[in-house]
Design a protein around this motif. Structure first.
Motif, PDB file in Angstrom:
ATOM      1  N   THR A  60       0.840  -1.198   0.000  1.00 16.87           N
ATOM      2  CA  THR A  60       0.000   0.000   0.000  1.00 16.87           C
ATOM      3  C   THR A  60       0.873   1.245   0.000  1.00 16.87           C
ATOM      4  OG1 THR A  60      -1.613  -1.216   1.312  1.00 16.87           O
ATOM      5  CG2 THR A  60      -1.886   1.159   1.202  1.00 16.87           C
ATOM      6  N   GLY A  61       0.576   2.170  -0.903  1.00 16.98           N
ATOM      7  CA  GLY A  61       1.302   3.432  -0.962  1.00 16.98           C
ATOM      8  C   GLY A  61       0.733   4.439   0.027  1.00 16.98           C
ATOM      9  N   LYS A  62       1.323   5.619   0.057  1.00 22.61           N
ATOM     10  CA  LYS A  62       0.865   6.682   0.943  1.00 22.61           C
ATOM     11  C   LYS A  62      -0.452   7.259   0.431  1.00 22.61           C
ATOM     12  CE  LYS A  62       5.395   8.097   2.553  1.00 22.61           C
ATOM     13  NZ  LYS A  62       6.338   9.199   2.699  1.00 22.61           N
ATOM     14  N   LEU A  63      -1.192   7.882   1.323  1.00 16.26           N
ATOM     15  CA  LEU A  63      -2.445   8.533   0.965  1.00 16.26           C
ATOM     16  C   LEU A  63      -2.162   9.664  -0.016  1.00 16.26           C
ATOM     17  CD1 LEU A  63      -5.535   8.721   1.700  1.00 16.26           C
ATOM     18  CD2 LEU A  63      -4.854  10.547   3.244  1.00 16.26           C
ATOM     19  N   GLY A  64      -2.886   9.690  -1.103  1.00 12.49           N
ATOM     20  CA  GLY A  64      -2.676  10.725  -2.104  1.00 12.49           C
ATOM     21  C   GLY A  64      -3.864  10.845  -3.027  1.00 12.49           C
ATOM     22  N   ALA A  65      -3.753  11.736  -3.986  1.00  7.76           N
ATOM     23  CA  ALA A  65      -4.821  11.954  -4.966  1.00  7.76           C
ATOM     24  C   ALA A  65      -4.664  10.993  -6.130  1.00  7.76           C
ATOM     25  CB  ALA A  65      -4.783  13.389  -5.468  1.00  7.76           C
ATOM     26  N   SER A  66      -5.777  10.592  -6.704  1.00 14.05           N
ATOM     27  CA  SER A  66      -5.762   9.693  -7.847  1.00 14.05           C
ATOM     28  C   SER A  66      -5.482  10.467  -9.125  1.00 14.05           C
ATOM     29  CB  SER A  66      -7.109   8.979  -7.966  1.00 14.05           C
ATOM     30  OG  SER A  66      -7.188   8.288  -9.185  1.00 14.05           O
ATOM     31  N   ARG A  67      -4.579   9.946  -9.933  1.00 15.67           N
ATOM     32  CA  ARG A  67      -4.305  10.587 -11.220  1.00 15.67           C
ATOM     33  C   ARG A  67      -5.294  10.117 -12.277  1.00 15.67           C
ATOM     34  NH1 ARG A  67       0.554   9.712  -8.754  1.00 15.67           N
ATOM     35  NH2 ARG A  67       0.858   7.631  -9.569  1.00 15.67           N
ATOM     36  N   GLU A  68      -5.894   8.953 -12.091  1.00 15.64           N
ATOM     37  CA  GLU A  68      -6.823   8.405 -13.074  1.00 15.64           C
ATOM     38  C   GLU A  68      -8.269   8.807 -12.818  1.00 15.64           C
ATOM     39  OE1 GLU A  68      -4.537   6.459 -11.568  1.00 15.64           O
ATOM     40  OE2 GLU A  68      -3.230   5.892 -13.207  1.00 15.64           O
ATOM     41  N   ASN A  69      -8.574   9.288 -11.626  1.00 18.24           N
ATOM     42  CA  ASN A  69      -9.951   9.598 -11.264  1.00 18.24           C
ATOM     43  C   ASN A  69     -10.266  11.048 -11.605  1.00 18.24           C
ATOM     44  OD1 ASN A  69     -12.456   9.787 -10.165  1.00 18.24           O
ATOM     45  ND2 ASN A  69     -11.877   9.211  -8.096  1.00 18.24           N
ATOM     46  N   PRO A  70     -11.139  11.307 -12.585  1.00 20.21           N
ATOM     47  CA  PRO A  70     -11.439  12.685 -12.956  1.00 20.21           C
ATOM     48  C   PRO A  70     -12.245  13.434 -11.904  1.00 20.21           C
ATOM     49  CG  PRO A  70     -12.822  11.174 -14.183  1.00 20.21           C
ATOM     50  CD  PRO A  70     -11.836  10.344 -13.418  1.00 20.21           C
ATOM     51  N   ARG A  71     -12.921  12.711 -11.007  1.00 20.45           N
ATOM     52  CA  ARG A  71     -13.716  13.359  -9.967  1.00 20.45           C
ATOM     53  C   ARG A  71     -12.874  13.789  -8.784  1.00 20.45           C
ATOM     54  NH1 ARG A  71     -17.839   8.948  -8.700  1.00 20.45           N
ATOM     55  NH2 ARG A  71     -16.166   7.673  -9.461  1.00 20.45           N
ATOM     56  N   GLY A  72     -11.629  13.402  -8.761  1.00 21.85           N
ATOM     57  CA  GLY A  72     -10.772  13.758  -7.642  1.00 21.85           C
ATOM     58  C   GLY A  72     -10.948  12.798  -6.493  1.00 21.85           C
ATOM     59  N   GLY A  73     -10.565  13.239  -5.323  1.00 25.73           N
ATOM     60  CA  GLY A  73     -10.659  12.399  -4.142  1.00 25.73           C
ATOM     61  C   GLY A  73      -9.303  11.830  -3.780  1.00 25.73           C
ATOM     62  N   VAL A  74      -9.226  11.336  -2.564  1.00 19.51           N
ATOM     63  CA  VAL A  74      -7.979  10.766  -2.075  1.00 19.51           C
ATOM     64  C   VAL A  74      -8.147   9.273  -1.874  1.00 19.51           C
ATOM     65  CG1 VAL A  74      -7.194  12.896  -0.981  1.00 19.51           C
ATOM     66  CG2 VAL A  74      -8.594  11.295   0.312  1.00 19.51           C
ATOM     67  N   GLY A  75      -7.023   8.590  -1.772  1.00 17.76           N
ATOM     68  CA  GLY A  75      -7.037   7.150  -1.574  1.00 17.76           C
ATOM     69  C   GLY A  75      -5.628   6.609  -1.609  1.00 17.76           C
ATOM     70  N   TRP A  76      -5.516   5.308  -1.767  1.00 17.06           N
ATOM     71  CA  TRP A  76      -4.221   4.637  -1.781  1.00 17.06           C
ATOM     72  C   TRP A  76      -4.080   3.810  -3.044  1.00 17.06           C
ATOM     73  CZ3 TRP A  76      -7.661   4.484   2.283  1.00 17.06           C
ATOM     74  CH2 TRP A  76      -7.265   5.125   3.450  1.00 17.06           C
ATOM     75  N   TYR A  77      -2.876   3.807  -3.608  1.00 14.23           N
ATOM     76  CA  TYR A  77      -2.531   2.857  -4.663  1.00 14.23           C
ATOM     77  C   TYR A  77      -2.004   1.612  -3.973  1.00 14.23           C
ATOM     78  CZ  TYR A  77      -3.069   6.194  -8.459  1.00 14.23           C
ATOM     79  OH  TYR A  77      -3.591   7.078  -9.360  1.00 14.23           O
ATOM     80  N   VAL A  78      -2.542   0.471  -4.358  1.00 17.43           N
ATOM     81  CA  VAL A  78      -2.107  -0.813  -3.833  1.00 17.43           C
ATOM     82  C   VAL A  78      -1.585  -1.600  -5.023  1.00 17.43           C
ATOM     83  CG1 VAL A  78      -2.802  -2.882  -2.598  1.00 17.43           C
ATOM     84  CG2 VAL A  78      -3.842  -0.702  -2.016  1.00 17.43           C
ATOM     85  N   SER A  79      -0.331  -2.048  -4.951  1.00 11.04           N
ATOM     86  CA  SER A  79       0.262  -2.700  -6.115  1.00 11.04           C
ATOM     87  C   SER A  79       1.024  -3.956  -5.719  1.00 11.04           C
ATOM     88  CB  SER A  79       1.211  -1.733  -6.834  1.00 11.04           C
ATOM     89  OG  SER A  79       2.198  -1.272  -5.948  1.00 11.04           O
ATOM     90  N   GLY A  80       1.129  -4.834  -6.697  1.00 13.44           N
ATOM     91  CA  GLY A  80       1.860  -6.084  -6.530  1.00 13.44           C
ATOM     92  C   GLY A  80       1.569  -7.001  -7.698  1.00 13.44           C
ATOM     93  N   ASN A  81       2.488  -7.921  -7.973  1.00  9.44           N
ATOM     94  CA  ASN A  81       2.339  -8.896  -9.065  1.00  9.44           C
ATOM     95  C   ASN A  81       2.040  -8.232 -10.407  1.00  9.44           C
ATOM     96  OD1 ASN A  81       2.704 -10.895  -7.134  1.00  9.44           O
ATOM     97  ND2 ASN A  81       0.511 -11.217  -6.880  1.00  9.44           N
ATOM     98  N   GLY A  82       2.583  -7.052 -10.638  1.00 12.28           N
ATOM     99  CA  GLY A  82       2.384  -6.356 -11.892  1.00 12.28           C
ATOM    100  C   GLY A  82       1.013  -5.715 -12.044  1.00 12.28           C
ATOM    101  N   GLU A  83       0.198  -5.718 -11.005  1.00 14.00           N
ATOM    102  CA  GLU A  83      -1.128  -5.111 -11.052  1.00 14.00           C
ATOM    103  C   GLU A  83      -1.180  -3.923 -10.108  1.00 14.00           C
ATOM    104  OE1 GLU A  83      -3.564  -8.434  -9.911  1.00 14.00           O
ATOM    105  OE2 GLU A  83      -4.099  -8.808 -11.986  1.00 14.00           O
ATOM    106  N   ARG A  84      -2.105  -3.010 -10.394  1.00  7.03           N
ATOM    107  CA  ARG A  84      -2.230  -1.810  -9.578  1.00  7.03           C
ATOM    108  C   ARG A  84      -3.708  -1.535  -9.320  1.00  7.03           C
ATOM    109  NH1 ARG A  84       0.278   3.937 -11.355  1.00  7.03           N
ATOM    110  NH2 ARG A  84       0.145   4.933  -9.328  1.00  7.03           N
ATOM    111  N   TYR A  85      -4.043  -1.246  -8.078  1.00 10.38           N
ATOM    112  CA  TYR A  85      -5.419  -0.964  -7.679  1.00 10.38           C
ATOM    113  C   TYR A  85      -5.478   0.390  -6.985  1.00 10.38           C
ATOM    114  CZ  TYR A  85      -6.582  -5.835  -8.579  1.00 10.38           C
ATOM    115  OH  TYR A  85      -6.787  -7.037  -9.187  1.00 10.38           O
ATOM    116  N   TRP A  86      -6.625   1.055  -7.113  1.00 12.33           N
ATOM    117  CA  TRP A  86      -6.895   2.306  -6.410  1.00 12.33           C
ATOM    118  C   TRP A  86      -7.936   1.991  -5.340  1.00 12.33           C
ATOM    119  CZ3 TRP A  86      -5.149   6.844  -5.253  1.00 12.33           C
ATOM    120  CH2 TRP A  86      -5.998   7.822  -4.751  1.00 12.33           C
TER     121      TRP A  86
END
Length: 152
Positions: A60-86
């Motif tokens: 889990t990454g640090k709390l931050g803004a989503s670059r893919e979400n046009p509505r904005g908002g904060v959250g976490w990027y969770v990554s592993g095994n070549g996949e990435r989740y918001w």
């Protein structure tokens, strides 16, 4: 020459003067909407739970803004095994240190400090389970602090 009234195609008047066709049309539309939404699953949407991702060893990454979400908002990027989740937070209240309390705004991540006793009294809600703000910002959320995660 007599004037003819236009008849609404969705109403049929029965003997008692009730509009049955409109009632059946609206109720069948509501029933169809309910059945479609009840039958949908999250399988194709790419949504998974945070606890499933943590069990697979995702980081889990640090709390931050989503670059893919046009509505904005904060959250976490969770990554592993070549996949990435918001992952979107569900946190509304946080502890600030040992003795302070705040309301967490999901739109931009701002925290507004409030009186804990007054807040708990007005909402009739227990505030003892609120996470630490430092843990939220550092990327150490609990499973109950996350609403959902989707693939990006």
């Amino acid at each position: 020459m007599s004037k003819l009234k236009k008849r609404n195609p969705f109403t049929t008047i029965d003997r008692k003067g009730q509009t049955l066709r409109r009632f059946f049309f609206i109720s069948s539309a509501l029933l169809a909407t309910f059945l479609v939404s009840a039958c949908q699953t999250n399988e194709g949407s790419g949504e998974v739970t945070y606890s499933d991702l943590k069990a697979k060893g995702y980081k889990t990454g640090k709390l931050g803004a989503s670059r893919e979400n046009p509505r904005g908002g904060v959250g976490w990027y969770v990554s592993g095994n070549g996949e990435r989740y918001w992952c979107v937070p569900s946190v509304t209240t946080v502890r600030i240190g040992a003795d302070r309390f705040g309301v967490f705004r999901l739109a931009n991540g701002q925290v507004y400090e409030v009186d804990e006793q007054q807040f708990a009294k007005s909402l009739r809600r227990d505030t003892s389970d609120s996470p630490q703000l430092s843990d939220i910002k550092a990327g150490r959320p609990r499973s109950q602090d996350i609403s959902f995660c989707h693939k990006v």
